[in-house]
Design a protein around this motif. Structure first.
Motif, mmCIF file in Angstrom:
data_model
loop_
_atom_site.group_PDB
_atom_site.id
_atom_site.type_symbol
_atom_site.label_atom_id
_atom_site.label_comp_id
_atom_site.label_asym_id
_atom_site.label_seq_id
_atom_site.Cartn_x
_atom_site.Cartn_y
_atom_site.Cartn_z
ATOM 1 N N PHE B 66 24.394 -34.555 35.214
ATOM 2 C CA PHE B 66 24.914 -33.818 36.397
ATOM 3 C C PHE B 66 26.587 -33.597 36.320
ATOM 4 N N PHE B 67 27.483 -34.749 35.923
ATOM 5 C CA PHE B 67 28.539 -34.521 36.093
ATOM 6 C C PHE B 67 29.345 -34.106 34.552
ATOM 7 N N ALA B 138 16.044 -40.951 52.265
ATOM 8 C CA ALA B 138 17.152 -39.950 51.922
ATOM 9 C C ALA B 138 17.140 -40.165 50.275
ATOM 10 N N ARG B 139 17.425 -38.637 49.825
ATOM 11 C CA ARG B 139 17.572 -38.507 48.347
ATOM 12 C C ARG B 139 18.897 -38.332 47.944
ATOM 13 N N ILE B 140 19.190 -39.373 47.344
ATOM 14 C CA ILE B 140 20.812 -39.636 46.670
ATOM 15 C C ILE B 140 20.475 -39.215 45.292
ATOM 16 N N GLU B 141 20.687 -38.143 44.833
ATOM 17 C CA GLU B 141 20.801 -37.467 43.530
ATOM 18 C C GLU B 141 22.394 -37.710 43.243
ATOM 19 N N PRO B 142 22.720 -37.570 42.120
ATOM 20 C CA PRO B 142 24.092 -38.058 41.530
ATOM 21 C C PRO B 142 25.133 -37.737 42.527
ATOM 22 N N ALA B 143 25.760 -38.649 43.131
ATOM 23 C CA ALA B 143 27.166 -38.297 43.732
ATOM 24 C C ALA B 143 28.224 -39.399 43.497
ATOM 25 N N LYS B 144 29.362 -39.093 43.459
ATOM 26 C CA LYS B 144 30.322 -40.252 43.094
ATOM 27 C C LYS B 144 30.726 -40.790 44.474
ATOM 28 N N VAL B 155 30.828 -39.775 51.005
ATOM 29 C CA VAL B 155 29.628 -40.139 50.669
ATOM 30 C C VAL B 155 29.235 -41.321 51.128
#
Lengths: 591, 388
Positions: B66-67, B138-144, B155
């Motif tokens: 993702f990043f 809740a769906r936490i797809e990649p996040a910083k 976030v």
């Protein structure tokens, strides 16, 4: 060159119209570039331009959109400013949806675009739109079983979508991955952002053309003008205390009727609207946060004086009081998913019923009807999951008003909502429409009758699951000044099959078999004025059009018609009406 | 003098990082807490419990994908996505790059634990009535969560707002972040004086553990074993077809082929990495005197899981009860096949131990929801934290 006062006024009026034109353009951008029918077909979004200075945030202009959106969007702008304070920069773009952070219900997403003038964020373009899904327990965002906010969808506080011009990709993705139809809603969110950016370009052109000082002076004029216009109207109204009431059939949680009480106090050129006495916070998803309640109150007000430009100046003469921990001012974690329409419409109706005693000629059904269905499943033509509402079922909310019958669509404050194209629905979803038409003897009788009830039948071409949420069965939309109430709403799921289910309140996750039919009666708004005062020729025309039967004409309007020719029997009608008038009880005096 | 187990120092360092931070009520509720170290390419090196290796590697891969190259020192990313390695919405995985001299990460730290709640129908992440993945939380797809060492309010607020236990959830997120940082610090401390020492120690540890695994596997028969296991479902439903485990040892690797029915509408599916994790856990339970802690087992196992089906169900399938239901069937099936191959283990004891160490033992099998005791503990803890 110094402008004269007169030319300043002219400039200000040009700028006011410019703001409204820009809002219209933003709205068109969203319509033309969005994906989901709830945006592109139904227009369930709203557009506004806001201004911030040391006095606070003001709504300057709005497109002809859903008022409960855009009045509430003002609090989203306020919340962004409050949270980010000095951390707002050129190129930033904000997003918010949480009801307890300036929102109304989770599916109403708000994009806020600050426009910097002389180093400060002064103007804001904003789009608030109702997206088709926000994750959570129920596809489509309306969870009839919700008992807390976590049952309703993914909550987003004010966040930056863009930081100094750079996309904040993980936040953007977090928001969208919490929708079931990410591809479509990505397009919708892009449309909202695109609209805001087009609006910013137009505002920059305006500032370049007229200069900052002239535009800011015009802002003062614009707000003052609306305030003064409304004050001059209120000053004509009789001072006093007036009460109105509306009742929701149920709270979707077995809690029984939910009344909303409105007390309007007219004092000179000011209004106070107090909802004290309204029902305490309930278990089901009809609770309203203050922002949403205030938006619905404002929506009623703007219906009273439609020729006054709508902006924050319009609301300066108004103070509002809301009881704490009530259905009109709830506290977290109360569910609020249906509140925009359902307690919202009751708030509008209660306020309107109070104003019925103040300005009877100006009132009528300003709220929208309370009937809807969400279906979800896999579309066999595309192989894709879909979740869809059908705004056709909700639309028949127009009641009669002074001088006009109810029309076949949304009530006046919601008239930017469009009846969707059934053919487009059939293209996008596994639907086949069988019937969408008015029904005889369902229009709320009145001197100016309400819109007839709509009967609506849709065959499902794929197996789906349905969530139905209905109000107005026991307490349909009220009439005004002697006009009667609408016909009320109900559903039949799997009509005519062994699984047939009649729904007058709600149901959750009901299977609809392939080929089975969903039936809806959307009951229409209330009538205005005594039906016995309706012109017999108009009643005859209604009979000719199939809205009213010959028997209905006699029963509801005291009009006798020849069943063969459908001509009015004048003498019989006079006699009939005279007997009815003689038999009528004397109305209690208005408080 | 006997050389210390080369795995010991690194694993001890990671376990020490966990132990240093994972105390108190919040972290008791967050068990099992696992952490690991991955190389620059994302390949697992060591982990406090090898039965989380497959899914942790998957999580790291998803986060890195993702990043891309948008990393800097002090970043910490987060996910709870079952398609990327989480068991369900209530498992939080944090990933932190470890930078050395270059501009690209030299290694990666990962830490994971349960959070008490991330929305959905029910407290605790078990929602037997969920119609799809979004209904489970809740769906936490990649996040910083942290950028350059600075906490991201946005976030953090999203985590907080979407949890019924915002205080505990943020506390656990913070502690996992600290664990990842401590692992990074351990790595830096090891690398400070002798470049490459970590890789060398890992290689030695892998070799040591490989030897143990090979010794255990040598006792297995070479014939193919096939077992079926029923999936017990705590929700009224149509009967679920059993899952099948086929096992064969070829002298070098143990081949485990799983098959099962189609994706279920019930929340009993496994996420993408659920089955490999459980196979590793079951094989480990079958012969290892203590938990495996290196990636050695990955080279000794060949796991086949067809997708999509009950054993590997992508979005939008529900997975909330997957490990405790279908996962249990996989676990028991693998142990049954091992037993048929000559490696006997008490399946019930092994499963109970696995539940304690890998699952946390939270599910009430009679309701399909979080156990009342755990729910009460969570509520009390959240309230107590709120009063502090």
């Amino acid at each position: 060159m110094t402008m004269t006062a007169k030319s300043d006024l002219i400039t200000a009026e040009i700028i006011r119209n410019y703001f409204e034109t820009v809002c219209g353009e933003i709205s068109k951008v969203v319509e033309n570039t969005s994906i989901s029918p709830i945006f592109s077909e139904t227009h369930d979004y709203s557009v506004g331009i806001f201004f911030a200075d040391e006095r606070g945030v003001s709504l300057l202009a709005r497109a002809q959109s859903v008022p409960v959106h855009i009045f509430a969007a003002l609090t989203s702008v306020e919340t962004v400013l409050d949270i980010y304070k000095d951390d707002i920069h050129e190129g930033d773009l904000f997003f918010a949806s949480d009801p307890y952070y300036g929102g109304s219900h989770i599916p109403d997403w708000t994009v806020v675009n600050p426009i910097f003038v002389e180093g400060k964020p002064r103007f804001f373009t904003s789009v608030r739109g109702h997206v088709n899904d926000v994750g959570g327990c129920a596809p489509g965002g309306y969870n009839t079983l919700a008992r807390e906010i976590w049952h309703e969808g993914f909550r987003v506080p004010p966040v930056k979508l863009r930081d100094r011009g750079e996309l904040v990709s993980d936040v953007w993705n977090l928001i969208l991955c919490n929708t079931r139809t990410k591809d479509d809603i990505t397009g919708d969110l892009n449309a909202m952002v695109g609209g805001c950016i087009v609006g910013e370009q137009r505002l920059r052109e305006l500032l370049t053309k007229y200069g900052v000082a002239a535009v800011v002076r015009s802002v003062d004029y614009i707000l003052d003008y609306s305030e003064n216009r409304l004050r001059s109207e209120i000053a004509k109204w009789p001072d006093g205390i007036y009460r109105g009431r509306s009742i929701l059939d149920h709270d979707f949680a077995g809690g029984g009727e939910v009344p909303v009480e409105a007390t309007v106090t007219v004092t000179g050129s000011s209004l106070k609207i107090d909802l004290t006495g309204s029902h305490p916070q309930v278990a089901g998803f009809v609770n309203s946060v203050a922002t949403n309640t205030i938006s619905n109150i404002y929506s009623s007000l703007v219906a009273l004086c439609p020729d006054i430009p709508i902006n924050s100046g319009y609301f300066r003469p108004v103070t509002i009081e809301l009881p704490e921990n009530s259905v009109v001012n709830c506290r977290p974690p109360a569910p609020v998913g249906h509140s925009t329409v359902c307690i919202g419409s009751d708030i509008m109706e209660a306020v309107m019923k109070a104003f019925e005693q103040v300005v009877p000629a100006l009132v009528g059904s300003a709220n929208i009807d309370l009937v809807n269905v969400r279906v979800f499943g896999t579309n066999s033509r595309t192989g894709r999951f879909f979740v869809a509402s059908d705004m056709t079922a909700t639309a028949m909310s127009a009641g009669g008003a002074n001088g006009t019958d109810g029309w076949g669509g949304y009530a006046a404050p919601f008239c930017a909502l469009k009846l969707p194209s059934l053919e487009m629905y059939e293209q996008q979803y596994p639907y086949l429409y069988i019937q969408v038409e008015y029904t005889t003897d369902t229009a709320a009788p009145g001197k100016f009758r309400g819109a007839p009830a709509l009967h609506y039948r849709r065959r499902m071409l794929d197996p789906v699951r349905a969530i139905v949420y209905n109000q107005g069965w026991r307490h349909p939309m009220q009439g005004y000044n002697g006009g009667r109430a609408g016909a009320g709403n109900y559903f039949i799921l799997n009509e005519g099959s062994p699984e047939q289910l009649i729904v007058t309140e709600a149901c959750y996750d009901v299977k609809i078999g392939k080929g089975n039919v969903i039936f809806v009666q959307s009951g229409g708004g209330g009538g205005w004025g005594d039906p016995l005062e309706r012109a017999p020729a108009l009643v005859a025309e209604d009979v000719h059009n199939g809205y009213v039967s010959v028997d209905g004409a006699r029963r509801d309007y005291g009009v006798a018609l020849d069943p063969q020719t459908l001509g009015v029997d004048e003498a019989a009608t006079r006699a009939l009406r005279a007997s009815r008038l003689g038999a009528k009880p004397v109305s209690a005096p208005v408080a | 003098m006997t050389e210390p187990d080369p795995a010991a120092r690194l694993v001890a360092a990671i376990q020490g990082a966990v132990a240093e931070h994972a105390f108190g009520t919040a972290m008791k509720l967050a068990e099992p807490i696992n952490a690991g170290l991955f190389d620059a390419a994302g390949k697992p090196m060591v982990m406090t419990d090898a039965s989380f290796l497959a899914s942790s590697a998957g999580a790291l891969a998803a986060v890195r994908q993702f990043f891309g190259n948008r990393w800097r020192a002090g970043d910490v990313a987060i996910t709870n996505d079952p398609d990327a390695g989480a068991a369900n919405a209530c498992e939080m995985i944090v990933v932190a790059p470890i930078f050395a001299a270059g501009t690209a990460p030299a290694a990666w730290a990962l830490a994971r634990a349960r959070v008490p709640d991330f929305g959905g129908w029910e407290l605790g992440g078990y929602s037997p009535q969920a119609v799809d993945r979004w209904a489970e939380g809740a769906r936490i797809e990649p996040a910083k969560l942290v950028v350059g060492g600075a906490w991201r309010r946005e976030v953090g607020d999203m985590l907080r707002l979407n949890s019924r236990t915002p205080i505990l959830t943020l506390r656990i997120a913070t502690i996992l972040t600290e664990i990842a940082r401590s692992i990074a610090a351990s790595w830096h401390a090891a690398e400070e004086n002798e470049r490459g020492i970590v890789a060398a120690e890992i290689a030695a540890a892998v070799a040591s553990e490989s030897e143990k695994i090979d010794r255990a596997f040598q006792t297995l028969s070479r014939s193919k074993q096939r077992t079926e296991q029923p999936v017990h479902v705590p929700i009224p439903s149509e009967p679920i077809a059993p899952i099948t485990v086929e096992m064969r040892y070829d002298g070098a690797r143990l081949h485990v082929a799983l098959s099962g029915p189609a994706v279920s509408p019930l929340p009993i599916n496994l996420g993408r990495y659920g089955a490999p994790d459980i196979v590793i856990g079951a094989v480990s339970a079958g012969f290892a005197p203590r938990r495996l802690t290196t990636a050695a087992i990955l080279d000794r196992l060949a796991i086949e899981v067809p997708e999509p089906n009950l054993l590997a169900a992508p979005l939008p399938a529900t997975v909330g009860l997957g490990r405790e239901t279908t996962g249990q069937a996989v676990f028991r099936g693998v142990l049954a096949a091992l037993s048929a191959s000559g490696l006997h283990a008490d399946t019930d004891v092994a499963w109970q131990a696995y539940c304690r160490t890998a699952l946390g033992g939270r599910l009430d099998y009679s309701t399909g929801k979080l156990s009342a005791e755990m729910a009460a503990a969570i509520r009390i803890s959240e309230a107590a934290e709120a009063c502090r």
